[in-house]
Design a protein around this motif. Structure first.
Motif, PDB file in Angstrom:
ATOM      1  N   LEU A  10       6.356  10.857   3.789  1.00 20.11           N
ATOM      2  CA  LEU A  10       6.760   9.525   3.826  1.00 20.11           C
ATOM      3  C   LEU A  10       6.024   8.438   4.206  1.00 20.11           C
ATOM      4  O   LEU A  10       5.662   7.309   3.747  1.00 20.11           O
ATOM      5  CB  LEU A  10       7.908   9.350   4.582  1.00 20.11           C
ATOM      6  CG  LEU A  10       8.806   8.144   4.687  1.00 20.11           C
ATOM      7  CD1 LEU A  10       9.243   7.691   3.308  1.00 20.11           C
ATOM      8  CD2 LEU A  10      10.145   8.217   5.514  1.00 20.11           C
ATOM      9  N   ALA A  11       5.261   9.033   5.386  1.00 15.97           N
ATOM     10  CA  ALA A  11       4.187   7.877   6.027  1.00 15.97           C
ATOM     11  C   ALA A  11       3.047   7.703   4.857  1.00 15.97           C
ATOM     12  O   ALA A  11       2.679   6.387   4.766  1.00 15.97           O
ATOM     13  CB  ALA A  11       3.616   8.364   7.068  1.00 15.97           C
ATOM     14  N   VAL A  12       2.582   8.746   4.170  1.00 13.19           N
ATOM     15  CA  VAL A  12       1.629   8.452   3.147  1.00 13.19           C
ATOM     16  C   VAL A  12       2.104   7.693   2.154  1.00 13.19           C
ATOM     17  O   VAL A  12       1.181   6.681   1.503  1.00 13.19           O
ATOM     18  CB  VAL A  12       0.948   9.757   2.760  1.00 13.19           C
ATOM     19  CG1 VAL A  12       0.116   9.652   1.679  1.00 13.19           C
ATOM     20  CG2 VAL A  12       0.294  10.559   3.705  1.00 13.19           C
ATOM     21  N   ALA A  60       2.211   0.330  -0.239  1.00 14.97           N
ATOM     22  CA  ALA A  60       1.688  -0.957   0.231  1.00 14.97           C
ATOM     23  C   ALA A  60       0.242  -1.444  -0.481  1.00 14.97           C
ATOM     24  O   ALA A  60      -0.073  -2.541  -0.951  1.00 14.97           O
ATOM     25  CB  ALA A  60       1.408  -1.231   1.635  1.00 14.97           C
ATOM     26  N   ALA A  61      -0.668  -0.510  -0.479  1.00 20.15           N
ATOM     27  CA  ALA A  61      -1.983  -0.675  -0.989  1.00 20.15           C
ATOM     28  C   ALA A  61      -1.692  -0.941  -2.734  1.00 20.15           C
ATOM     29  O   ALA A  61      -2.526  -1.826  -3.353  1.00 20.15           O
ATOM     30  CB  ALA A  61      -2.847   0.656  -0.916  1.00 20.15           C
ATOM     31  N   PHE A  62      -0.912  -0.201  -3.180  1.00 20.74           N
ATOM     32  CA  PHE A  62      -0.461  -0.217  -4.517  1.00 20.74           C
ATOM     33  C   PHE A  62      -0.202  -1.543  -4.803  1.00 20.74           C
ATOM     34  O   PHE A  62      -0.294  -1.856  -6.066  1.00 20.74           O
ATOM     35  CB  PHE A  62       0.286   0.961  -4.948  1.00 20.74           C
ATOM     36  CG  PHE A  62       0.480   1.004  -6.654  1.00 20.74           C
ATOM     37  CD1 PHE A  62      -0.393   1.353  -7.246  1.00 20.74           C
ATOM     38  CD2 PHE A  62       1.938   0.622  -7.062  1.00 20.74           C
ATOM     39  CE1 PHE A  62      -0.199   1.710  -8.674  1.00 20.74           C
ATOM     40  CE2 PHE A  62       2.127   0.648  -8.347  1.00 20.74           C
ATOM     41  CZ  PHE A  62       1.119   1.281  -9.277  1.00 20.74           C
ATOM     42  N   ASN A  63       1.000  -2.017  -4.062  1.00 18.20           N
ATOM     43  CA  ASN A  63       1.479  -3.315  -4.443  1.00 18.20           C
ATOM     44  C   ASN A  63       0.454  -4.234  -4.509  1.00 18.20           C
ATOM     45  O   ASN A  63       0.538  -5.311  -5.251  1.00 18.20           O
ATOM     46  CB  ASN A  63       2.370  -3.626  -3.040  1.00 18.20           C
ATOM     47  CG  ASN A  63       3.259  -4.922  -3.396  1.00 18.20           C
ATOM     48  OD1 ASN A  63       3.516  -5.291  -4.558  1.00 18.20           O
ATOM     49  ND2 ASN A  63       3.328  -5.771  -2.530  1.00 18.20           N
ATOM     50  N   THR A  64      -0.649  -4.560  -3.667  1.00 12.02           N
ATOM     51  CA  THR A  64      -1.820  -5.231  -3.745  1.00 12.02           C
ATOM     52  C   THR A  64      -2.470  -5.169  -5.098  1.00 12.02           C
ATOM     53  O   THR A  64      -2.654  -6.251  -5.736  1.00 12.02           O
ATOM     54  CB  THR A  64      -2.721  -5.073  -2.649  1.00 12.02           C
ATOM     55  OG1 THR A  64      -1.933  -4.879  -1.088  1.00 12.02           O
ATOM     56  CG2 THR A  64      -3.918  -6.134  -2.579  1.00 12.02           C
ATOM     57  N   VAL A  65      -2.744  -4.174  -5.724  1.00 12.91           N
ATOM     58  CA  VAL A  65      -3.196  -3.970  -6.824  1.00 12.91           C
ATOM     59  C   VAL A  65      -2.466  -4.554  -8.153  1.00 12.91           C
ATOM     60  O   VAL A  65      -2.763  -5.206  -8.757  1.00 12.91           O
ATOM     61  CB  VAL A  65      -3.539  -2.221  -7.118  1.00 12.91           C
ATOM     62  CG1 VAL A  65      -4.117  -2.287  -8.541  1.00 12.91           C
ATOM     63  CG2 VAL A  65      -4.632  -1.625  -6.077  1.00 12.91           C
TER      64      VAL A  65
END
Length: 145
Positions: A17-19, A25-30
């Motif tokens: 879940l943490a991963v 979050a990183a994918f949302n930026t992309v």
């Protein structure tokens, strides 16, 4: 107390879940950059607006407005996210996974009974037509001492 907390943290589900949250979050930026740099300029060209948030706004008689463009933008953003997740993550991961060998099919009860019947018929045919399960004749028995 700390032992239980340590076990909780080291569970596979918590780590997964943490991963997932960090990757999300990183994918949302992309995805946001793809929308801002690729989709919004195309939309601005078609609808003569900076983004869908400012396009297709319908004013209401009593004041206020309905922003159809914002709703369409949210749906479009969802579809883009889903497509990128599928084509960038899911599809390659499925191809990299080794196929699991299929377990041998377990025969049904009817198939097993049919096989037993056939074996008994074959055995009866080799015993000179004696019925399956019939007692053997006296010459077939060996005396016990």
């Amino acid at each position: 107390m700390f032992k239980g907390f340590k076990e909780f943290l080291l569970r596979g589900n918590v780590v997964d879940l943490a991963v997932a949250v960090v990757i999300g979050a990183a994918f949302n930026t992309v995805v946001q950059k793809v929308v801002d740099a690729l989709i919004n300029p195309i939309i601005g060209m078609v609808f003569k607006a900076d983004s869908l948030d400012g396009a297709m706004i319908v004013g209401l008689p009593g004041g206020g407005e309905i922003a159809f463009g914002a709703v369409i933008g949210a749906v479009l953003n969802f579809v883009i996210v889903a497509a990128v997740v599928y084509f960038v993550f899911v599809l390659p991961m499925n191809k990299l996974r080794k196929p699991t060998p299929e377990s041998p099919a377990v025969p049904s009860e009817q198939e097993l009974l049919t096989e037993i019947r056939d074996l008994l018929q074959a055995q009866a045919a080799t015993n000179g037509g004696a019925a399956p399960g019939a007692a053997a004749g006296p010459s077939d028995r060996t005396p016990r001492h």
